[in-house]
Design an enzyme around this catalytic site. Structure first.
Site, PDB file in Angstrom:
ATOM      1  N   HIS A 232      21.958  54.952  42.036  1.00 17.42           N
ATOM      2  CA  HIS A 232      23.170  54.144  42.170  1.00 17.42           C
ATOM      3  C   HIS A 232      24.367  55.023  42.518  1.00 17.42           C
ATOM      4  O   HIS A 232      25.306  54.572  43.180  1.00 17.42           O
ATOM      5  CB  HIS A 232      23.426  53.380  40.867  1.00 17.42           C
ATOM      6  CG  HIS A 232      22.543  52.175  40.728  1.00 17.42           C
ATOM      7  ND1 HIS A 232      22.268  51.579  39.530  1.00 17.42           N
ATOM      8  CD2 HIS A 232      21.867  51.457  41.663  1.00 17.42           C
ATOM      9  CE1 HIS A 232      21.475  50.542  39.725  1.00 17.42           C
ATOM     10  NE2 HIS A 232      21.215  50.458  41.007  1.00 17.42           N
TER      11      HIS A 232
ATOM     12  N   ARG B 235      43.702  36.437  42.379  1.00 20.15           N
ATOM     13  CA  ARG B 235      42.635  35.866  41.559  1.00 20.15           C
ATOM     14  C   ARG B 235      43.117  35.802  40.106  1.00 20.15           C
ATOM     15  O   ARG B 235      43.176  36.820  39.427  1.00 20.15           O
ATOM     16  CB  ARG B 235      41.377  36.726  41.656  1.00 20.15           C
ATOM     17  CG  ARG B 235      40.830  36.875  43.080  1.00 20.15           C
ATOM     18  CD  ARG B 235      39.653  37.836  43.089  1.00 20.15           C
ATOM     19  NE  ARG B 235      39.026  37.950  44.404  1.00 20.15           N
ATOM     20  CZ  ARG B 235      39.357  38.839  45.323  1.00 20.15           C
ATOM     21  NH1 ARG B 235      40.353  39.707  45.077  1.00 20.15           N
ATOM     22  NH2 ARG B 235      38.733  38.900  46.479  1.00 20.15           N
TER      23      ARG B 235
ATOM     24  N   ARG C 295      45.649  31.650  43.291  1.00 19.59           N
ATOM     25  CA  ARG C 295      44.558  30.678  43.170  1.00 19.59           C
ATOM     26  C   ARG C 295      44.430  30.257  41.711  1.00 19.59           C
ATOM     27  O   ARG C 295      44.365  31.095  40.814  1.00 19.59           O
ATOM     28  CB  ARG C 295      43.242  31.305  43.646  1.00 19.59           C
ATOM     29  CG  ARG C 295      42.055  30.347  43.615  1.00 19.59           C
ATOM     30  CD  ARG C 295      40.795  31.020  44.133  1.00 19.59           C
ATOM     31  NE  ARG C 295      40.332  32.068  43.242  1.00 19.59           N
ATOM     32  CZ  ARG C 295      39.367  32.941  43.551  1.00 19.59           C
ATOM     33  NH1 ARG C 295      38.810  32.895  44.741  1.00 19.59           N
ATOM     34  NH2 ARG C 295      38.991  33.860  42.693  1.00 19.59           N
TER      35      ARG C 295
ATOM     36  N   GLU D  78      36.282  27.048  51.585  1.00 18.89           N
ATOM     37  CA  GLU D  78      35.170  27.957  51.275  1.00 18.89           C
ATOM     38  C   GLU D  78      33.829  27.244  51.167  1.00 18.89           C
ATOM     39  O   GLU D  78      32.816  27.865  50.834  1.00 18.89           O
ATOM     40  CB  GLU D  78      35.457  28.723  49.977  1.00 18.89           C
ATOM     41  CG  GLU D  78      35.844  27.843  48.809  1.00 18.89           C
ATOM     42  CD  GLU D  78      36.352  28.644  47.624  1.00 18.89           C
ATOM     43  OE1 GLU D  78      35.956  29.809  47.472  1.00 18.89           O
ATOM     44  OE2 GLU D  78      37.150  28.084  46.847  1.00 18.89           O
TER      45      GLU D  78
ATOM     46  N   ASN E 257      33.773  34.797  52.143  1.00 17.20           N
ATOM     47  CA  ASN E 257      32.650  35.246  51.313  1.00 17.20           C
ATOM     48  C   ASN E 257      31.803  34.055  50.865  1.00 17.20           C
ATOM     49  O   ASN E 257      30.580  34.008  51.087  1.00 17.20           O
ATOM     50  CB  ASN E 257      33.150  36.017  50.090  1.00 17.20           C
ATOM     51  CG  ASN E 257      33.872  37.284  50.467  1.00 17.20           C
ATOM     52  OD1 ASN E 257      33.832  37.714  51.616  1.00 17.20           O
ATOM     53  ND2 ASN E 257      34.552  37.887  49.520  1.00 17.20           N
ATOM     54  N   ASP E 258      32.443  33.071  50.218  1.00 22.61           N
ATOM     55  CA  ASP E 258      31.702  31.888  49.781  1.00 22.61           C
ATOM     56  C   ASP E 258      31.308  31.005  50.950  1.00 22.61           C
ATOM     57  O   ASP E 258      30.203  30.457  50.980  1.00 22.61           O
ATOM     58  CB  ASP E 258      32.528  31.084  48.775  1.00 22.61           C
ATOM     59  CG  ASP E 258      32.346  31.592  47.353  1.00 22.61           C
ATOM     60  OD1 ASP E 258      31.316  32.226  47.088  1.00 22.61           O
ATOM     61  OD2 ASP E 258      33.230  31.358  46.514  1.00 22.61           O
TER      62      ASP E 258
ATOM     63  N   ARG F  59      24.844  35.838  48.395  1.00 19.36           N
ATOM     64  CA  ARG F  59      25.310  37.123  48.921  1.00 19.36           C
ATOM     65  C   ARG F  59      25.001  38.286  47.985  1.00 19.36           C
ATOM     66  O   ARG F  59      25.175  39.442  48.364  1.00 19.36           O
ATOM     67  CB  ARG F  59      26.811  37.062  49.212  1.00 19.36           C
ATOM     68  CG  ARG F  59      27.728  36.886  48.016  1.00 19.36           C
ATOM     69  CD  ARG F  59      29.181  36.901  48.484  1.00 19.36           C
ATOM     70  NE  ARG F  59      30.134  36.885  47.402  1.00 19.36           N
ATOM     71  CZ  ARG F  59      30.743  35.798  46.945  1.00 19.36           C
ATOM     72  NH1 ARG F  59      30.459  34.637  47.489  1.00 19.36           N
ATOM     73  NH2 ARG F  59      31.616  35.875  45.966  1.00 19.36           N
TER      74      ARG F  59
ATOM     75  N   CYS G 114      41.123  35.090  53.609  1.00 21.64           N
ATOM     76  CA  CYS G 114      41.243  36.016  52.483  1.00 21.64           C
ATOM     77  C   CYS G 114      39.898  36.591  52.065  1.00 21.64           C
ATOM     78  O   CYS G 114      39.796  37.267  51.045  1.00 21.64           O
ATOM     79  CB  CYS G 114      41.910  35.322  51.292  1.00 21.64           C
ATOM     80  SG  CYS G 114      41.008  33.895  50.674  1.00 21.64           S
TER      81      CYS G 114
END
Length: 857
Positions: free
Chosen positions: A471, A578, A615, A708, A731-732, A742, A779
């Site tokens: 990792h 966020r 948000r 999204e 992303n979503d 994802r 975003c």
């Protein structure tokens, strides 16, 4: 306990009172989780005694780590959850002493838990203790005798059940919860075995079922909720194994986990590489020390030998109660720190890299590890010593596993163990102050060390341990830090400050390189540094294309502290704040005043001219809140989350709205609603906002939505009539359009926001926004994708919101574009068939964009 055989089909199970006190209906419990029977049917006792006893004979199948609750399984399969007090989990064992352990067979009346009622009552809302009949596969009828009860009173609870048997009755049983069922034979398809990420997925999946599932290989078994036990099995490629389950949802659990295992295929990680005798021989002249490429790249700098501090622990504890309290407090602290680190890495390096620290959180919850630690504490050892001892033992076991990839995960275990011990001791694991142009030489680095490296000081590193699949290596590659693993041990004997050239691409560290070679390398490095410096110096300038088209560049924030650095790095606003950081990892919701203070701080830090899009709370079954019961869902990303949850939990929503409306009076705050799928959700939310606005006597605030999900993009023309702005969360949106998780170990690389289907959704959204005269931005991660930026600009996106460090670079690259060319390129991209084709097109048409192969900035 008595068992009366009413017929061959029906059993009557008579339980005795486990406590003295007043027996009351479950509906009267002042806790909605119990009163609304989210856990199951039952009753409650307001106790006057301080010892919980067994209401029947049976097996102890679960004891909560905080010692305030346990589950007893009757031989028929009926299970009782006994929970002493309300919110007592927060005491982390203080005031409780368990007298049994998991697996013990007990008789009716056996003492189970002693508790200090006076101590507990001073710290929790109530001592009322729910007794829950856990839901099973068969319907149950029961009778409760309410009123006063004394410990041992028979008949206070009678459960009648059909289709279950009892050892006491002597009837046969073919389908009890206690019976073990097995899956079909499965085959290991992962070339590197069940390593940390897929094992972590298995752990998370198993937690969704009230069943005990074990993975069986040869004569060994691993609890599917124990990451460490799964790793230790080390099942080789093409070997067979099976799943075994008992408990209420055993069939469902077997089906789901079998499906998950069958679908798993190995994530594209490099195969571990060992140094050969030839490699070592190549360094015989002493000028070059050989190693294995962990992260490619060439750099030069000065040696800094890093020695990890030894954590000294006292073996003798201060009593099990105190040490357990210390342990659970530390676990809470470390969990919070790992969640914060995961969020930071997700922003800086991506979701796949951030998942490393999700696996670390699974280690913290590993029941096998916790049980061993608690056993040592019960034997009089200190919490710090117990953690250190157990983790050290487990690290040694993993290091000896033949599978190199799994053996490499011992470093993750060591990292988590050191974090816990350091927190208990009140110390810090932060790295020492480093000089500029440092090349670290260490026996090993932890993932936490790597994620926290100061890129302004560290230009590369070499470790004696590790490999290309660790990792640490994965993080180094994502961060762009050249790194070698398995370096020649003589590296630790180098002189601090000695000049070296690290050629991680070809696998060697060159000592005292020739001045001309250093000069050449330094010239290249200086050129790159100068470009970054120029970008930062020009960060305050607007991002205008060559043909004078303005693109706003905002920043995504995960915490309010980032607002202090935003203006300095050129952020023209906050495209996504966020707000979850305010609500997660705490026992109660943040107050309106606490939220107001934080939102106000952001407006002051960013200034009156920079919009701040906040948000509203976006949580669901995958991100539960301790103070807001969210039932486990089979598909949490398709469940009650985002705006759906807020409209249901209006107290939370209204409190946040009031704080936002108040803070907006001193700065340009905009409210953004998450996970919108239809017009009615927006209208309901706006009605609530208007009500709170009127109540506060303040002016209106712009309200927008996250686009999204495909539904929002498909009805964007109608949604645009109701809101003030759109922000596309790629992303979503990408994972919902492509129907791919994802974070899935084998699918993550295919979840690409430049897929033509996703670009089509973006185009639909921008056209609807322009037609309605509202702003539209992006975003998600695609906003910071080198290849994606010209396409987004060409599709009509007016604002790009990226991670704060990326702002100067994104603005500089926008200045290199031509809007007309971007529009033509975007239209061609929409006609293609795959994200790979789209990326190839951009690189061919704009070769200057090929640098970095389209990686996120």
């Amino acid at each position: 306990m008595e068992v009366n055989l009413a017929s061959e089909q029906e059993l009557s199970l008579v339980f005795q009172a486990p406590l003295c006190g007043l027996v009351i209906p479950l509906e009267e419990v002042p806790d909605p989780v119990f009163a609304q029977k989210m856990v199951g049917e039952g009753l409650a006792i307001d106790p006057t005694s301080e010892r919980l006893t067994a209401p029947c004979a049976g097996e102890i199948v679960q004891i909560h780590p905080a010692c305030h609750a346990l589950t007893l399984r009757h031989p028929s399969g009926v299970e009782l959850l006994m929970h002493i007090g309300l919110d007592t989990v927060s005491l982390k064992g203080q005031g409780f002493k368990t007298l049994v352990k998991v697996g013990d067979q007990v008789e009716a009346g056996t003492p189970l838990i002693d508790f200090d009622a006076d101590l507990i009552a001073q710290q929790v809302p109530s001592l009322i203790s729910p007794i829950i009949i856990l839901p099973g596969e068969k319907p149950l009828d029961f009778e409760v005798t309410y009123g006063r009860a004394s410990t041992g009173d028979k008949g206070f609870l009678v459960v009648r059940t059909k289709g279950l048997s009892s050892q006491a009755s002597g009837t046969a049983n073919t389908a009890t919860d206690g019976e073990e069922i097995n899956s079909a034979v499965l085959t290991m398809h992962l070339p590197n075995g069940l390593h940390a990420r897929p094992a972590s997925l298995l752990v998370q999946a198993s937690k969704r079922f009230s069943a005990e599932v074990q993975l069986v290989y040869q004569d060994r078994r691993a609890n599917c909720r124990s990451l460490v036990q799964l790793l230790e099995l080390a099942i080789p490629l093409n070997e067979t194994f099976y799943l075994s389950a008992t408990g209420e949802e055993k069939s469902q659990a077997i089906a789901e986990l079998s499906r998950l295992l069958n679908e798993m295929s190995e994530e594209a990680e490099p195969t571990p590489t060992k140094r050969t005798s030839k490699d070592v021989a190549s360094s015989a002249d002493g000028k070059r020390l050989a190693g294995v490429t962990a992260a490619p790249g060439v750099t030069a700098g000065q040696v800094f030998i890093l020695h990890h501090q030894e954590l000294q622990t006292e073996e003798k504890g201060q009593g099990p109660q105190q040490e357990l309290k210390t342990l659970f407090a530390s676990l809470k602290n470390v969990t919070k720190a790992l969640q914060e680190l995961q969020s930071q890495v997700k922003i800086s390096a991506g979701s796949a890299q951030a998942a490393i620290f999700s696996a670390h959180q699974d280690i913290l919850e590993d029941p096998a590890l916790l049980s061993k630690i608690e056993d040592h504490i019960d034997a009089g050892k200190s919490a710090a010593w117990s953690v250190n001892h157990v983790f050290h033992h487990e690290v040694e076991r993993l290091e000896n596993v033949p599978n190199e990839l799994i053996a490499a995960r011992a470093n993750d275990l060591k990292d988590v163990g050191r974090r816990i011990v350091a927190d208990i001791l009140g110390g810090s694991l932060s790295l020492p102050e480093l000089p500029p142009q440092s090349i670290l030489i260490a026996e090993d680095l932890s993932p936490s060390d790597t994620a926290g490296l100061d890129r302004s000081k560290v230009v590369g590193f070499c470790t004696l341990k590790g490999g290309s699949s660790s990792h640490v290596a994965i993080l180094a590659r994502s961060m762009g830090i050249p790194a070698l693993a398995a370096i020649d041990a003589r590296a630790l004997n180098l002189q601090p400050g000695q000049k070296v050239l690290l050629n991680a691409t070809n696998g060697f560290l060159e000592l005292d390189p020739a001045p001309e070679k250093l000069a050449q390398l330094m010239e290249l490095q200086n050129s790159l540094n100068e470009r970054r410096l120029k970008e930062e110096q020009a960060a305050h300038l607007p991002a205008r294309t060559k043909d004078d088209h303005r693109v706003l560049v905002y920043a995504n924030f995960a915490s309010h502290e980032e607002a202090d650095r935003g203006p300095g790095l050129g952020a023209e606003g906050v495209g996504l704040m966020r707000s979850e950081f305010l609500f997660l990892n705490r026992e109660e919701a943040p107050s309106e005043e606490e939220q107001f203070q934080i939102y106000s701080h952001m407006t002051q830090a960013m200034g009156a001219e920079r919009p701040i899009i906040i948000r509203t709370l976006d949580v669901g079954g995958d991100k539960p809140l301790a103070y807001c019961p969210i039932p486990e869902e089979e598909n949490p990303f398709l469940g009650e989350r985002g705006i759906r949850l807020l409209l249901k939990e209006q107290d939370l929503f209204r409190s946040q709205i009031r704080a936002l409306l108040r803070a907006a009076q001193s700065g340009p705050i905009r409210i953004m609603l998450p996970m919108v799928t239809n017009l009615e959700e927006v209208q309901q939310a706006k009605a609530i906002i208007r009500e709170e606005q009127v109540a506060l006597g303040v002016g209106p605030v712009p309200v927008g939505i996250m686009v999204e999900v495909p539904a929002a993009a498909l009805i964007a023309d109608r949604l645009a009539q109701e809101v003030d702005f759109f922000s596309i969360g790629t992303n979503d949106l990408t994972q919902y359009v492509l129907a791919m998780d994802r974070n899935h170990p084998s699918l993550a690389r295919q979840v690409d926001g430049l897929h033509p289907a996703v670009l089509t959704m973006i185009e639909m959204t921008t056209k609807a926004a322009h037609a309605a005269g509202i702003e539209v931005g992006v975003c998600g991660g695609t906003a910071g994708d080198l290849v994606g930026i010209p396409l987004l600009v060409g599709l009509g996106v007016e604002e790009l919101s990226v991670s704060l460090p990326s702002v100067p670079g994104v603005k500089a690259r926008v200045r290199e574009l031509d809007l007309v060319a971007c529009r033509k390129l975007a239209q061609r991209a929409l006609t293609l068939s795959s994200a790979e084709d789209v990326r190839k097109l951009v690189k061919e048409e704009m070769p200057e964009w090929s640098t970095g192969e389209g990686k996120r900035l």
